[in-house]
Design a protein around this motif. Structure first.
Motif, PDB file in Angstrom:
ATOM      1  N   ARG A 295       0.825  -1.208   0.000  1.00 49.89           N
ATOM      2  CA  ARG A 295       0.000   0.000   0.000  1.00 49.89           C
ATOM      3  C   ARG A 295       0.857   1.256   0.000  1.00 49.89           C
ATOM      4  NH1 ARG A 295      -2.481   0.812   4.418  1.00 49.89           N
ATOM      5  NH2 ARG A 295      -1.890  -0.992   5.674  1.00 49.89           N
ATOM      6  N   ALA A 296       1.936   1.256   0.770  1.00 47.82           N
ATOM      7  CA  ALA A 296       2.815   2.429   0.817  1.00 47.82           C
ATOM      8  C   ALA A 296       3.442   2.689  -0.549  1.00 47.82           C
ATOM      9  CB  ALA A 296       3.891   2.228   1.875  1.00 47.82           C
ATOM     10  N   ALA A 297       3.890   1.632  -1.217  1.00 48.41           N
ATOM     11  CA  ALA A 297       4.498   1.805  -2.536  1.00 48.41           C
ATOM     12  C   ALA A 297       3.480   2.298  -3.560  1.00 48.41           C
ATOM     13  CB  ALA A 297       5.116   0.477  -2.992  1.00 48.41           C
ATOM     14  N   GLU A 298       2.252   1.805  -3.484  1.00 48.96           N
ATOM     15  CA  GLU A 298       1.214   2.244  -4.437  1.00 48.96           C
ATOM     16  C   GLU A 298       0.842   3.713  -4.208  1.00 48.96           C
ATOM     17  OE1 GLU A 298      -2.598   3.344  -5.825  1.00 48.96           O
ATOM     18  OE2 GLU A 298      -2.317   2.766  -3.722  1.00 48.96           O
ATOM     19  N   ARG A 299       0.738   4.123  -2.942  1.00 52.43           N
ATOM     20  CA  ARG A 299       0.408   5.515  -2.635  1.00 52.43           C
ATOM     21  C   ARG A 299       1.567   6.457  -2.973  1.00 52.43           C
ATOM     22  NH1 ARG A 299      -3.806   7.449  -3.233  1.00 52.43           N
ATOM     23  NH2 ARG A 299      -3.623   5.881  -4.850  1.00 52.43           N
ATOM     24  N   ALA A 300       2.807   6.006  -2.804  1.00 53.73           N
ATOM     25  CA  ALA A 300       3.960   6.811  -3.208  1.00 53.73           C
ATOM     26  C   ALA A 300       3.972   7.003  -4.724  1.00 53.73           C
ATOM     27  CB  ALA A 300       5.252   6.150  -2.741  1.00 53.73           C
ATOM     28  N   LEU A 301       3.585   5.967  -5.454  1.00 51.89           N
ATOM     29  CA  LEU A 301       3.475   6.086  -6.909  1.00 51.89           C
ATOM     30  C   LEU A 301       2.413   7.110  -7.294  1.00 51.89           C
ATOM     31  CD1 LEU A 301       3.988   5.216  -9.824  1.00 51.89           C
ATOM     32  CD2 LEU A 301       2.445   3.277  -9.442  1.00 51.89           C
ATOM     33  N   ALA A 302       1.274   7.094  -6.604  1.00 49.33           N
ATOM     34  CA  ALA A 302       0.225   8.072  -6.886  1.00 49.33           C
ATOM     35  C   ALA A 302       0.716   9.490  -6.619  1.00 49.33           C
ATOM     36  CB  ALA A 302      -1.007   7.767  -6.037  1.00 49.33           C
ATOM     37  N   ALA A 303       1.455   9.678  -5.513  1.00 49.17           N
ATOM     38  CA  ALA A 303       1.969  11.009  -5.180  1.00 49.17           C
ATOM     39  C   ALA A 303       2.974  11.489  -6.220  1.00 49.17           C
ATOM     40  CB  ALA A 303       2.606  10.989  -3.796  1.00 49.17           C
ATOM     41  N   ASP A 304       3.876  10.615  -6.655  1.00 48.65           N
ATOM     42  CA  ASP A 304       4.880  11.019  -7.633  1.00 48.65           C
ATOM     43  C   ASP A 304       4.259  11.271  -9.004  1.00 48.65           C
ATOM     44  OD1 ASP A 304       6.897  10.964  -5.798  1.00 48.65           O
ATOM     45  OD2 ASP A 304       7.549   8.923  -6.266  1.00 48.65           O
ATOM     46  N   THR A 305       3.203  10.557  -9.326  1.00 46.06           N
ATOM     47  CA  THR A 305       2.488  10.837 -10.587  1.00 46.06           C
ATOM     48  C   THR A 305       1.859  12.227 -10.537  1.00 46.06           C
ATOM     49  OG1 THR A 305       2.010   8.477 -10.873  1.00 46.06           O
ATOM     50  CG2 THR A 305       0.684  10.029 -12.146  1.00 46.06           C
ATOM     51  N   ALA A 306       1.291  12.596  -9.393  1.00 47.18           N
ATOM     52  CA  ALA A 306       0.701  13.935  -9.254  1.00 47.18           C
ATOM     53  C   ALA A 306       1.762  15.017  -9.358  1.00 47.18           C
ATOM     54  CB  ALA A 306      -0.045  14.033  -7.928  1.00 47.18           C
ATOM     55  N   ARG A 307       2.973  14.737  -8.912  1.00 48.60           N
ATOM     56  CA  ARG A 307       4.037  15.741  -8.985  1.00 48.60           C
ATOM     57  C   ARG A 307       4.439  16.036 -10.427  1.00 48.60           C
ATOM     58  NH1 ARG A 307       5.539  12.840  -4.203  1.00 48.60           N
ATOM     59  NH2 ARG A 307       5.316  14.209  -2.394  1.00 48.60           N
ATOM     60  N   VAL A 308       4.211  15.106 -11.318  1.00 45.18           N
ATOM     61  CA  VAL A 308       4.425  15.399 -12.741  1.00 45.18           C
ATOM     62  C   VAL A 308       3.494  16.528 -13.170  1.00 45.18           C
ATOM     63  CG1 VAL A 308       4.333  14.462 -15.076  1.00 45.18           C
ATOM     64  CG2 VAL A 308       5.190  13.040 -13.210  1.00 45.18           C
ATOM     65  N   GLY A 309       2.231  16.472 -12.727  1.00 41.47           N
ATOM     66  CA  GLY A 309       1.279  17.534 -13.046  1.00 41.47           C
ATOM     67  C   GLY A 309       1.688  18.871 -12.466  1.00 41.47           C
ATOM     68  N   VAL A 310       2.253  18.860 -11.254  1.00 40.98           N
ATOM     69  CA  VAL A 310       2.743  20.109 -10.657  1.00 40.98           C
ATOM     70  C   VAL A 310       3.830  20.731 -11.536  1.00 40.98           C
ATOM     71  CG1 VAL A 310       3.902  21.109  -8.657  1.00 40.98           C
ATOM     72  CG2 VAL A 310       2.161  19.365  -8.330  1.00 40.98           C
ATOM     73  N   VAL A 358      14.213  25.408 -17.514  1.00 39.77           N
ATOM     74  CA  VAL A 358      14.138  24.906 -16.146  1.00 39.77           C
ATOM     75  C   VAL A 358      12.852  24.125 -15.924  1.00 39.77           C
ATOM     76  CG1 VAL A 358      14.004  25.591 -13.732  1.00 39.77           C
ATOM     77  CG2 VAL A 358      15.614  26.743 -15.251  1.00 39.77           C
ATOM     78  N   ALA A 359      11.716  24.660 -16.413  1.00 34.64           N
ATOM     79  CA  ALA A 359      10.433  23.990 -16.224  1.00 34.64           C
ATOM     80  C   ALA A 359      10.420  22.619 -16.901  1.00 34.64           C
ATOM     81  CB  ALA A 359       9.305  24.851 -16.767  1.00 34.64           C
ATOM     82  N   ARG A 360      10.953  22.544 -18.110  1.00 34.33           N
ATOM     83  CA  ARG A 360      10.961  21.250 -18.814  1.00 34.33           C
ATOM     84  C   ARG A 360      11.911  20.261 -18.136  1.00 34.33           C
ATOM     85  NH1 ARG A 360       7.987  21.281 -23.200  1.00 34.33           N
ATOM     86  NH2 ARG A 360       7.489  23.241 -24.276  1.00 34.33           N
ATOM     87  N   ALA A 361      13.012  20.755 -17.579  1.00 33.48           N
ATOM     88  CA  ALA A 361      13.923  19.858 -16.856  1.00 33.48           C
ATOM     89  C   ALA A 361      13.236  19.289 -15.617  1.00 33.48           C
ATOM     90  CB  ALA A 361      15.193  20.610 -16.473  1.00 33.48           C
ATOM     91  N   ARG A 362      12.452  20.115 -14.946  1.00 32.95           N
ATOM     92  CA  ARG A 362      11.733  19.634 -13.765  1.00 32.95           C
ATOM     93  C   ARG A 362      10.667  18.611 -14.144  1.00 32.95           C
ATOM     94  NH1 ARG A 362      11.110  25.532 -10.760  1.00 32.95           N
ATOM     95  NH2 ARG A 362      13.258  25.593  -9.927  1.00 32.95           N
ATOM     96  N   ILE A 363      10.078  18.752 -15.301  1.00 32.44           N
ATOM     97  CA  ILE A 363       9.106  17.749 -15.769  1.00 32.44           C
ATOM     98  C   ILE A 363       9.797  16.411 -15.987  1.00 32.44           C
ATOM     99  CG2 ILE A 363       7.580  17.109 -17.675  1.00 32.44           C
ATOM    100  CD1 ILE A 363       6.956  20.075 -18.018  1.00 32.44           C
ATOM    101  N   ARG A 364      10.979  16.460 -16.605  1.00 31.70           N
ATOM    102  CA  ARG A 364      11.711  15.210 -16.820  1.00 31.70           C
ATOM    103  C   ARG A 364      12.099  14.564 -15.485  1.00 31.70           C
ATOM    104  NH1 ARG A 364      14.226  18.480 -20.762  1.00 31.70           N
ATOM    105  NH2 ARG A 364      16.115  18.649 -19.475  1.00 31.70           N
ATOM    106  N   GLN A 365      12.491  15.397 -14.533  1.00 33.00           N
ATOM    107  CA  GLN A 365      12.813  14.862 -13.211  1.00 33.00           C
ATOM    108  C   GLN A 365      11.598  14.192 -12.577  1.00 33.00           C
ATOM    109  OE1 GLN A 365      14.573  17.932 -10.740  1.00 33.00           O
ATOM    110  NE2 GLN A 365      15.696  18.773 -12.478  1.00 33.00           N
ATOM    111  N   ALA A 366      10.437  14.852 -12.669  1.00 29.43           N
ATOM    112  CA  ALA A 366       9.218  14.301 -12.064  1.00 29.43           C
ATOM    113  C   ALA A 366       8.810  13.001 -12.746  1.00 29.43           C
ATOM    114  CB  ALA A 366       8.097  15.324 -12.134  1.00 29.43           C
ATOM    115  N   ARG A 367       8.913  12.954 -14.064  1.00 31.98           N
ATOM    116  CA  ARG A 367       8.546  11.723 -14.787  1.00 31.98           C
ATOM    117  C   ARG A 367       9.496  10.581 -14.410  1.00 31.98           C
ATOM    118  NH1 ARG A 367       4.657  12.604 -18.520  1.00 31.98           N
ATOM    119  NH2 ARG A 367       4.434  14.724 -19.366  1.00 31.98           N
ATOM    120  N   ALA A 368      10.781  10.879 -14.277  1.00 33.13           N
ATOM    121  CA  ALA A 368      11.739   9.843 -13.872  1.00 33.13           C
ATOM    122  C   ALA A 368      11.428   9.360 -12.460  1.00 33.13           C
ATOM    123  CB  ALA A 368      13.161  10.386 -13.961  1.00 33.13           C
ATOM    124  N   GLY A 369      11.046  10.293 -11.581  1.00 36.86           N
ATOM    125  CA  GLY A 369      10.673   9.892 -10.225  1.00 36.86           C
ATOM    126  C   GLY A 369       9.456   8.985 -10.217  1.00 36.86           C
TER     127      GLY A 369
END
Length: 482
Positions: A295-310, A358-369
């Motif tokens: 459950r922790a791993a699944e919820r961490a995945l959901a959080a990191d997916t949302a950070r891509v949107g940020v 900078v914004a596009r680099a942060r998107i790549r970082q979020a997607r990798a995360g």
């Protein structure tokens, strides 16, 4: 017209950029579709009960686990992390509300003639001195036009749920480790007693050998050989006692107590707890739903997916609605007169354009995360299934080994008794008697160790099944004197 523009801008705030989270397929497996491969003896397909340690029907074990769940430092640390994550979520939710502030000031100013061109032209050399009082109210509101705020809240909510699952994982681990320490305490005491009983039997053999040697029916070598076997058994007693006390110290730490506060009930235990009924394990689907680490791993995945949107939202303009109401005057009374009233209202638009490196680099970082979180989730699911299969295999093997060792122990007891009887009657040599004594000591020690291994294999299986967190008490620091 202004109202129409404002309403249109507010309505656009429902738009959110970035990927929408989808629960990975394996986490939505239909009940019963994942089955365990290893099916050992003494297993029950019924679901695992919330407090699995109560299956042992041992009040001391029940109390120790309850104390550990309430006072263990690791559980308290995980609970504090959950509280911190909830505070972050509250902070992110606050971004949806208007940001407001009050301000007030009172100033005394003096302007020199050099700073007053009009005075210099008229030839006046007088300085200008003034008092000024002001008060104001500021408000700002971020129009979440592209969903950056919504995604940040979504990410924080995922972090909270992941922290809650990590707290449950800490509870699972502590419950299992407490039960394991208790089993080790009791098993070490049982092994110590078996070694002491074996030494007592061999001491009688030594006394008999000495008597026979004095009567001329034996030799000094026979006495020395009997003494060697006795010494070997006696040497194991202190080591088992040391392990028993070490396990008691582990129990005190697990329950949040200092080392000197040994538990008297646990110290009195001389036999490991056992199960009279098969172990309920459920199926693979309920395992994945129950395991907190999954459950922790699944919820961490959901959080990191949302950070891509940020991160994606930073590519687009940011719009804030600003407003100010102010009062000012040369005296407190004049400041709040109609003539001292002022206001301002309007939007503030900011956009990092055209340079968006900078914004596009942060998107790549979020997607990798997010990709890394998906890999961790897949690995956690595989590890959960692996842990249970390994625990089942080891438990099954220990049960089968225990059955064989029980038969060996019974045979060694009978063989030792027959050998002593034949030696007393002069039918067997002393060497055969010593060998049978050594075989009996080995069989008794191996059986005692096997019983410990069976109990520990049960605990490992319960831990792999991931239960024990469902009805846990709220953690709290143990007060001194309790």
């Amino acid at each position: 017209m202004k109202k129409l523009i404002l309403i249109s801008a507010m309505s656009l705030s429902a738009c959110t950029v970035g990927p929408d989270y989808q629960v990975p397929e394996v986490a939505r497996t239909r009940p019963g579709s994942v089955r365990f491969i290893e099916e050992g003896a003494q297993l029950d397909p019924r679901p695992l009960p919330p407090r699995w340690w109560q299956l042992y029907d041992d009040p001391v074990l029940d109390r120790l686990v309850a104390e550990a769940l309430a006072h263990n430092p690791d559980v308290r640390t995980a609970a504090a992390s959950l509280a911190q994550a909830r505070a972050v979520l509250s902070e992110q939710r606050g971004a949806r509300l208007p940001q407001t502030g009050l301000q007030g000031s009172a100033t005394y100013a003096r302007v020199s003639p050099a700073g007053n061109p009009a005075g210099s032209a008229s030839g006046s050399a007088r300085s200008v001195q003034t008092d000024y009082y002001s008060a104001g109210f500021d408000a700002s509101y971020e129009v979440d036009l592209f969903g950056g705020v919504a995604r940040a809240i979504e990410a924080a909510r995922g972090d909270v749920e992941a922290a809650a699952a990590q707290l449950d994982a800490a509870r699972v681990a502590i419950a299992a480790e407490t039960a394991r320490a208790y089993v080790q305490t009791c098993s070490s005491a049982a092994q110590r007693d078996v070694a002491a009983e074996t030494a007592a039997l061999q001491r009688r053999t030594l006394e008999l050998t000495q008597s026979l040697a004095s009567a001329g029916r034996g030799t000094e070598r026979d006495v020395r050989r009997a003494d060697v076997v006795l010494a070997q058994s006696e040497a194991t007693v202190p080591s088992f006692e040391a392990e028993r006390r070490a396990s008691l110290y582990a129990l005190t730490a697990l329950t949040g107590r200092p080392p000197e506060d040994l538990d008297a009930d646990a110290a009195a235990c001389v036999a490991p707890p056992g199960l009279d009924a098969p172990i309920p394990i459920g199926d693979g689907a309920t395992l994945l739903a129950r395991r907190p680490d999954v459950r922790a791993a699944e919820r961490a995945l959901a959080a990191d997916t949302a950070r891509v949107g940020v991160a994606v939202a930073d590519l687009y303009p940011s719009i804030r609605l600003l407003g100010n109401i102010g009062f000012g005057g040369t005296s407190p009374g004049n400041a709040f007169k109609p003539s001292g009233f002022s206001f301002s209202v309007g939007p503030l638009i900011s956009w990092n354009f055209p340079n968006r490196t900078v914004a596009r680099a942060r998107i790549r970082q979020a997607r990798a995360g997010a990709d890394a979180s998906l890999a961790r989730f897949d690995g956690t699911v595989l590890a959960a299934l692996r842990d249970v299969e390994q625990a089942l295999a080891r438990y099954k093997g220990e049960l089968e080994r225990n059955v064989v060792l029980e038969r060996a122990e019974r045979s060694s007891e009978r063989a030792a008794a027959l050998s002593k009887q034949r030696f007393d009657n002069g039918a067997d040599s002393f060497l055969l008697l010593i060998d049978s004594e050594r075989d009996r000591a080995t069989a008794r020690a191996e059986l005692a160790e096997s019983r410990r291994a069976v109990a520990e294999a049960q605990i490992s299986l319960f831990k792999a099944l991931g239960g024990g967190w469902e009805q846990a008490p709220e953690p709290d620091r143990l007060k001194s004197g309790n």
